[in-house]
Scaffold this motif. Structure first.
Motif, short mmCIF file in Angstrom:
data_model
loop_
_atom_site.label_atom_id
_atom_site.label_comp_id
_atom_site.label_asym_id
_atom_site.label_seq_id
_atom_site.Cartn_x
_atom_site.Cartn_y
_atom_site.Cartn_z
N ASN A 148 -70.02 -53.14 50.42
CA ASN A 148 -69.87 -54.47 51.23
C ASN A 148 -71.21 -54.99 51.39
N LEU A 149 -72.27 -54.86 50.25
CA LEU A 149 -73.52 -55.30 50.36
C LEU A 149 -73.76 -56.78 50.63
N ILE A 150 -72.72 -57.78 50.07
CA ILE A 150 -72.84 -59.18 50.12
C ILE A 150 -72.54 -59.54 51.65
N GLY A 151 -71.60 -58.83 52.18
CA GLY A 151 -71.15 -59.23 53.54
C GLY A 151 -72.31 -58.88 54.46
N ILE A 152 -72.85 -57.48 54.41
CA ILE A 152 -74.02 -57.06 54.90
C ILE A 152 -75.25 -58.02 55.05
#
Length: 258
Positions: free
Chosen positions: A16-20
């Motif tokens: 979920n790197l992009i959302g984080i």
């Protein structure tokens, strides 16, 4: 359990790197605005500067209620984020209000109350300062569990959630101390990356993962009241979670479509 927690927290963050990162950018922008406004108003009138700090602490607490809902989704392998963030702000406003009070207490204790008692220069002042220092330590250990426990036990009000956080700390002191070190390391990485990763939301996700795994123990003890609390069958309890995380490799991380 600790080994699996580290693995799950890392891969939940990676998946979920992009959302984080996007949510963290929002937090970073808020911090820069808060610093600039508080310094500007503080030069005009110290009272206005303090009011600005209080206002931004409230905004921070409200945002934490929203991103806590997002972290809960990520921990449960769901990808919904923005819509859940908006629902989380509205749904968690009472918990956010208590969190706001606790954050103010933490800040006031560190910058005002402890130095004030220490300035007495006598044994009474030092004893009071030590007591307030322990209050600070207990808050630092409890607060990471606050929003995750709220997500896992949504029927509890804010005060009941806070009381259970204290019980979680007391019943899992070894893991809590490990988690404190883990959070310090994450904080150091966040400073190095200017708050991009893991940042506020990445650390919230780690807290949610930690609380989720600890709740397996309490569910097991509820179902088996005669069980030995010192010998929890973690391999059995975490079987489904291990299957969901699955085996991972560097290649699958970088090229998930292959």
């Amino acid at each position: 359990m600790i080994g699996f927690f580290i693995k799950k927290a890392f891969f939940d963050g990676w998946d979920n790197l992009i959302g984080i990162v996007l949510f963290n950018i929002g937090y970073i922008a808020m911090l820069f605005i808060a610093f600039w406004v508080s310094m500007t108003l503080g030069q005009m009138n110290w009272m206005l500067g303090y009011l600005a700090v209080i206002l931004f602490c409230f905004l921070y607490a409200v945002l934490m209620g929203g991103t806590a809902a997002v972290a809960h989704n990520y921990s449960d392998y769901k990808r919904e984020s923005w819509s859940e963030f908006k629902r989380g702000i509205k749904r968690n406003i009472r918990h956010s209000a208590l969190y706001f009070v606790l954050i103010l207490l933490f800040i006031a204790n560190f910058f005002l109350i402890i130095p004030f008692y220490a300035s007495f220069g006598n044994i009474v002042g030092y004893l009071l300062a030590v007591v307030m220092l322990w209050v600070e330590i207990i808050l630092a250990l409890m607060l990471p569990y606050y929003f995750p426990l709220m997500n896992l036990l949504p029927g509890d009000n804010a005060r009941k959630t806070l009381k259970k956080c204290l019980l979680i700390v007391g019943g899992n002191m070894g893991f809590t101390l490990f988690f404190l070190v883990y959070r310090i390391i994450c904080l150091a990485i966040s400073v190095f990356t200017l708050g991009i990763v893991p940042g506020f939301v990445g650390m919230q996700l780690a807290s949610q993962d930690a609380m989720k795994l600890l709740m397996f123990k309490y569910d097991y003890l509820d179902e088996n009241p005669d069980a030995d609390i010192k010998h929890i069958p973690w391999d059995d309890l975490l079987y489904d979670e291990r299957e969901k995380v699955g085996p991972r490799s560097l290649k699958s991380m970088i090229f998930p479509w292959k």
